[in-house]
Scaffold this active site. Structure first.
Site, PDB file in Angstrom:
ATOM      1  N   ASP A 124      -4.359   4.933 -13.520  1.00  0.00           N
ATOM      2  CA  ASP A 124      -4.232   3.755 -12.659  1.00  0.00           C
ATOM      3  C   ASP A 124      -5.486   2.884 -12.742  1.00  0.00           C
ATOM      4  O   ASP A 124      -5.400   1.653 -12.857  1.00  0.00           O
ATOM      5  CB  ASP A 124      -4.018   4.171 -11.186  1.00  0.00           C
ATOM      6  CG  ASP A 124      -2.685   4.886 -10.982  1.00  0.00           C
ATOM      7  OD1 ASP A 124      -2.139   5.428 -11.946  1.00  0.00           O
ATOM      8  OD2 ASP A 124      -2.208   4.901  -9.828  1.00  0.00           O
ATOM      9  N   SER A 147      -4.337   1.347  -4.630  1.00  0.00           N
ATOM     10  CA  SER A 147      -5.668   1.936  -4.422  1.00  0.00           C
ATOM     11  C   SER A 147      -6.553   1.729  -5.644  1.00  0.00           C
ATOM     12  O   SER A 147      -7.744   1.398  -5.515  1.00  0.00           O
ATOM     13  CB  SER A 147      -5.573   3.407  -4.032  1.00  0.00           C
ATOM     14  OG  SER A 147      -4.792   4.101  -4.944  1.00  0.00           O
ATOM     15  N   ALA A 148      -5.979   1.860  -6.844  1.00  0.00           N
ATOM     16  CA  ALA A 148      -6.788   1.615  -8.053  1.00  0.00           C
ATOM     17  C   ALA A 148      -7.213   0.151  -8.105  1.00  0.00           C
ATOM     18  O   ALA A 148      -8.358  -0.163  -8.439  1.00  0.00           O
ATOM     19  CB  ALA A 148      -5.980   1.971  -9.297  1.00  0.00           C
ATOM     20  N   VAL A 158       0.846  -1.214   0.000  1.00  0.00           N
ATOM     21  CA  VAL A 158       0.000   0.000   0.000  1.00  0.00           C
ATOM     22  C   VAL A 158       0.878   1.259   0.000  1.00  0.00           C
ATOM     23  O   VAL A 158       1.925   1.290   0.642  1.00  0.00           O
ATOM     24  CB  VAL A 158      -0.918  -0.010   1.253  1.00  0.00           C
ATOM     25  CG1 VAL A 158      -1.694   1.302   1.387  1.00  0.00           C
ATOM     26  CG2 VAL A 158      -1.884  -1.184   1.170  1.00  0.00           C
ATOM     27  N   GLY A 159       0.453   2.264  -0.750  1.00  0.00           N
ATOM     28  CA  GLY A 159       1.156   3.564  -0.755  1.00  0.00           C
ATOM     29  C   GLY A 159       2.565   3.462  -1.303  1.00  0.00           C
ATOM     30  O   GLY A 159       3.470   4.172  -0.879  1.00  0.00           O
TER      31      GLY A 159
HETATM   32  C1  MEV Z   1       0.107   7.959  -9.254  1.00  0.00           C
HETATM   33  O1  MEV Z   1       0.162   6.549  -9.414  1.00  0.00           O
HETATM   34  C2  MEV Z   1       0.313   8.642 -10.570  1.00  0.00           C
HETATM   35  C3  MEV Z   1       0.157  10.159 -10.565  1.00  0.00           C
HETATM   36  O2  MEV Z   1       0.374  10.604 -11.916  1.00  0.00           O
HETATM   37  C4  MEV Z   1      -1.208  10.604 -10.098  1.00  0.00           C
HETATM   38  C5  MEV Z   1      -2.313  10.262 -11.096  1.00  0.00           C
HETATM   39  O3  MEV Z   1      -2.069   9.994 -12.276  1.00  0.00           O
HETATM   40  O4  MEV Z   1      -3.476  10.301 -10.650  1.00  0.00           O
HETATM   41  C6  MEV Z   1       1.210  10.820  -9.685  1.00  0.00           C
END
Ligand code: MEV
Length: 304
Positions: A138, A95-96, A88-89
Site C-alpha cells: 500500500d 492509511s497508506a 477510511v477503513g
Molecule cells: C490491505 O490493504 C492489504 C493486506 O494484504 C495487508 C497488507 O498487505 O499489509 C490485507
C-alpha cells in the site's frame, strides 16, 4: 505552508498473500488524501476525527510519521491538516495515503531531502507498527503511483480500463483480518499455504495480461482470486452480492479489494458498461466510486 497529496489503491491480485511474501499487483487510483504542514510552536494534528497533538489512538499514522521524521529533522512544532477523499477503513489504502503524504509534506517543510524509495520504506515501517503486520504494497504504490508488482517493486503497464468500486460502508480492520488469516494458516497450514501460493502465482501469470492490455483474460484470474479470498475467510455475503451484481452487468472482473471483511469490492470494465455496473452495485446497497488508474504517486501540491 506545504501541501502534499497521495493516492489510494486497489489490488488486482494478492492482498493477504503478499503479507507472506507472495506476489501482488496493486494499482494507484485517482482518489487522493491531502496533507498540509506548516511550522508552529507545538504539534497539532487536525482532521475530521478532531484536533490532537501526537495521539496514537486518534491519529496513529500521522503521529508516527512525525515521530519517524524526527530522525531526519528537528521538529519542535508543526501543524498538520488532513483532508481525504478516500473513505477510511474501506480497503482503498487511506492509511497508506495519509502516511505517505504526511512524510512527504514534512520532508519538504523541513528540507530533509528524502527520495521516494526512502519515503516508501519509512511509510511501510509505520504501517507495520500500527497494524501489527503489513506488506510494503500500500505504501509503495501510494508513493510511486501506477501499477506495481510487489515484492519485486516493478512498475507495470498502466491500466486503461474503468475501475468501478463498491463500498459496503462497513469498517474493515486490516489488523484483525490479517490476524484472522494468520490463525487459519496456523490451524490448517496444508490447506491455506497452497491457496496463498496460488494467489501469488496468479499475480505472476497476470503480469503478461496487464502488459498486453488483455483485460478480459486478466478479469478471469481476478475472479478466481475473489474465490480464494472468500476461501481464506475474508469475504462476506455483502461483498459477494456486489461482486455478482457487477459480473452479471458486464464487469470484466469483480473481486474484493484490500483486507476484506467489509470495505470495498472492485470491478474492471470497459467504459460503456461502467454506468450499468455502477447502478447494479448501487441498487445492491453500496456507495459507488468510478475512477481510473493514476500514474502519479505522492506529489507536492503547493508550497507557500
Ligand atoms: C490491505 O490493504 C492489504 C493486506 O494484504 C495487508 C497488507 O498487505 O499489509 C490485507
Amino acid at each position: 505552508m506545504i501541501t502534499c497529496s497521495a493516492p489510494g489503491k486497489i489490488y488486482l491480485f494478492g492482498e493477504h498473500a503478499v503479507v507472506y511474501g507472495q506476489s501482488a499487483i496493486c494499482c494507484a487510483i485517482d482518489i487522493r488524501t491531502r496533507v498540509q504542514a506548516e511550522r508552529c510552536d507545538s504539534i497539532v494534528i487536525e482532521s475530521v476525527l478532531g484536533r490532537t497533538g501526537i495521539d496514537y489512538d486518534i491519529h496513529p499514522y500521522v503521529s508516527k510519521a512525525i515521530e519517524k521524521m524526527q530522525d531526519h529533522a528537528d521538529i519542535e512544532g508543526v501543524k498538520i491538516r488532513i483532508d481525504s477523499n478516500l473513505p477510511v477503513g474501506s480497503g482503498l489504502g487511506s492509511s497508506a495515503a495519509v502516511t505517505v503524504a504526511a512524510i512527504q509534506a514534512l520532508n519538504h517543510l523541513f528540507n530533509c531531502n528524502l527520495q521516494l524509495e526512502e519515503i516508501a520504506t519509512i511509510g511501510h515501517g509505520i504501517e507495520k507498527e500500527v497494524q501489527g503486520n503489513a506488506s510494503p504494497t500500500d505504501t509503495y504504490v501510494s508513493t510511486m503511483g501506477g501499477v506495481v508488482m510487489i515484492p519485486q517493486r516493478r512498475k507495470l503497464q498502466a491500466l486503461e480500463c474503468t475501475i468501478v468500486i463498491g463500498n459496503t460502508g462497513r469498517f474493515s480492520s486490516t489488523r484483525e483480518l490479517v490476524a484472522s488469516v494468520a490463525r487459519l494458516k496456523i490451524e490448517f497450514p496444508d490447506i491455506i499455504d497452497p491457496i496463498l501460493t496460488n494467489i501469488g502465482t496468479m499475480s505472476l501469470i497476470a503480469e503478461e495480461y496487464v502488459s498486453r492490455k488483455e483485460y478480459a483474460t486478466l478479469g478471469k484470474l481476478m475472479n478466481v482470486n475473489h474465490g480464494l479470498l472468500d476461501a481464506i475467510g475474508v469475504g462476506s455475503a455483502e461483498l459477494s452480492a456486489l461482486v455478482y451484481a457487477a459480473r452479471s452487468n458486464g464487469a470484466l472482473a469483480a473481486k474484493i479489494t484490500g483486507a476484506g471483511g467489509g470495505g470495498c469490492m472492485v470491478a474492471l470494465s470497459d467504459e460503456p458498461e461502467a454506468q450499468r455496473i455502477a447502478k447494479a452495485i448501487s441498487d445492491s446497497g453500496a456507495e459507488v466510486i468510478i475512477t481510473r488508474n493514476t500514474h502519479e504517486g505522492v506529489r507536492l501540491e503547493t508550497q507557500k
